[in-house]
Motif scaffolding. Structure first.
Motif, PDB file in Angstrom:
ATOM      1  N   GLU A 166       0.825  -1.207   0.000  1.00  0.00           N
ATOM      2  CA  GLU A 166       0.000   0.000   0.000  1.00  0.00           C
ATOM      3  C   GLU A 166       0.860   1.257   0.000  1.00  0.00           C
ATOM      4  O   GLU A 166       0.509   2.260  -0.627  1.00  0.00           O
ATOM      5  CB  GLU A 166      -0.926   0.026   1.225  1.00  0.00           C
ATOM      6  N   LEU A 167       1.975   1.216   0.720  1.00  0.00           N
ATOM      7  CA  LEU A 167       2.876   2.364   0.748  1.00  0.00           C
ATOM      8  C   LEU A 167       3.460   2.612  -0.641  1.00  0.00           C
ATOM      9  O   LEU A 167       3.507   3.756  -1.104  1.00  0.00           O
ATOM     10  CB  LEU A 167       3.997   2.156   1.769  1.00  0.00           C
ATOM     11  N   MET A 168       3.883   1.553  -1.302  1.00  0.00           N
ATOM     12  CA  MET A 168       4.427   1.708  -2.652  1.00  0.00           C
ATOM     13  C   MET A 168       3.368   2.229  -3.623  1.00  0.00           C
ATOM     14  O   MET A 168       3.664   3.058  -4.489  1.00  0.00           O
ATOM     15  CB  MET A 168       5.014   0.391  -3.163  1.00  0.00           C
ATOM     16  N   GLU A 169       2.127   1.790  -3.472  1.00  0.00           N
ATOM     17  CA  GLU A 169       1.039   2.286  -4.321  1.00  0.00           C
ATOM     18  C   GLU A 169       0.822   3.782  -4.098  1.00  0.00           C
ATOM     19  O   GLU A 169       0.642   4.550  -5.050  1.00  0.00           O
ATOM     20  CB  GLU A 169      -0.254   1.515  -4.033  1.00  0.00           C
ATOM     21  N   PHE A 170       0.844   4.196  -2.834  1.00  0.00           N
ATOM     22  CA  PHE A 170       0.654   5.604  -2.492  1.00  0.00           C
ATOM     23  C   PHE A 170       1.776   6.453  -3.087  1.00  0.00           C
ATOM     24  O   PHE A 170       1.528   7.482  -3.710  1.00  0.00           O
ATOM     25  CB  PHE A 170       0.590   5.778  -0.969  1.00  0.00           C
ATOM     26  N   ILE A 171       3.005   5.996  -2.923  1.00  0.00           N
ATOM     27  CA  ILE A 171       4.167   6.734  -3.418  1.00  0.00           C
ATOM     28  C   ILE A 171       4.134   6.806  -4.945  1.00  0.00           C
ATOM     29  O   ILE A 171       4.360   7.865  -5.537  1.00  0.00           O
ATOM     30  CB  ILE A 171       5.475   6.086  -2.923  1.00  0.00           C
TER      31      ILE A 171
END
Length: 192
Positions: A101-106
């Motif tokens: 999810e963090l990578m998707e947000f970034i």
């Protein structure tokens, strides 16, 4: 064995400490704040010409229009109340670096910045620990000058000077990093 005298001493000590810590100290802090630093004690509120509150210099606000400098992203959307997911509290996402999810947000942030032709910088991609940071780096503001200049039909040099004049230096010359308060910068932009 506990005597009545010991018991009454304990009750008196508890009441005195309660009086000091729950009433006297908070009252002193309240009066000190209202007398010596009322602007900060009352939330550092920024008002418009009609005396309407438009924000706080301590809490970030989202700016989406190309006519404004964009703020740092927030996982809580600065609690504007516009979205069902707004919690009204501050905080980070607490996502681990390994969390997809963090990578998707970034990746989404980088895509938005690239599509706007803004060089992605750390503070325009990552959220702050509180989720409410009102500042961006001078570099991040300068990276947005061309987009804002085109949207407002202004000279980029004029906007670069505006960013430089709104850059806050390190506290006492050593603490923190130079920063730009996005709300104050955008208000000055509207006054051009």
């Amino acid at each position: 064995m506990l005597s009545i005298n010991d018991f009454t001493k304990a009750i008196r000590a508890t009441l005195i400490l309660w009086l000091i810590t729950a009433i006297m100290y908070p009252l002193f802090i309240l009066l000190f704040g209202q007398i010596f630093i009322p602007f900060q004690a009352n939330g550092s509120l920024i008002k418009d010409n009609q005396n309407n509150i438009i924000g706080s210099s301590l809490i970030g606000q989202p700016f989406k229009s190309d006519q404004y400098f964009w703020s740092r992203p927030s996982v809580i959307n600065y609690s504007t109340g516009d979205d069902a997911g707004d919690t009204g509290v501050s905080g980070a996402s607490n996502l681990a670096p390994s969390n997809p999810e963090l990578m998707e947000f970034i990746t989404a942030q980088v895509d938005v910045l690239n599509s706007a032709k803004i060089n992605p910088t750390i503070d325009l991609v990552y959220t702050s620990g509180s989720g409410l940071d009102p500042h961006i780096t001078p570099e991040s503001a300068l990276n947005q000058v061309e987009r804002v200049a085109i949207a407002r039909n202004l000279e980029p040099n004029k906007l670069q000077d505006l960013v430089k004049s709104h850059t806050e230096e390190r506290f006492l010359g050593i603490f923190g990093e130079p920063r730009v308060n996005v709300l104050k910068l955008n208000l000055a932009l509207d006054n051009l």
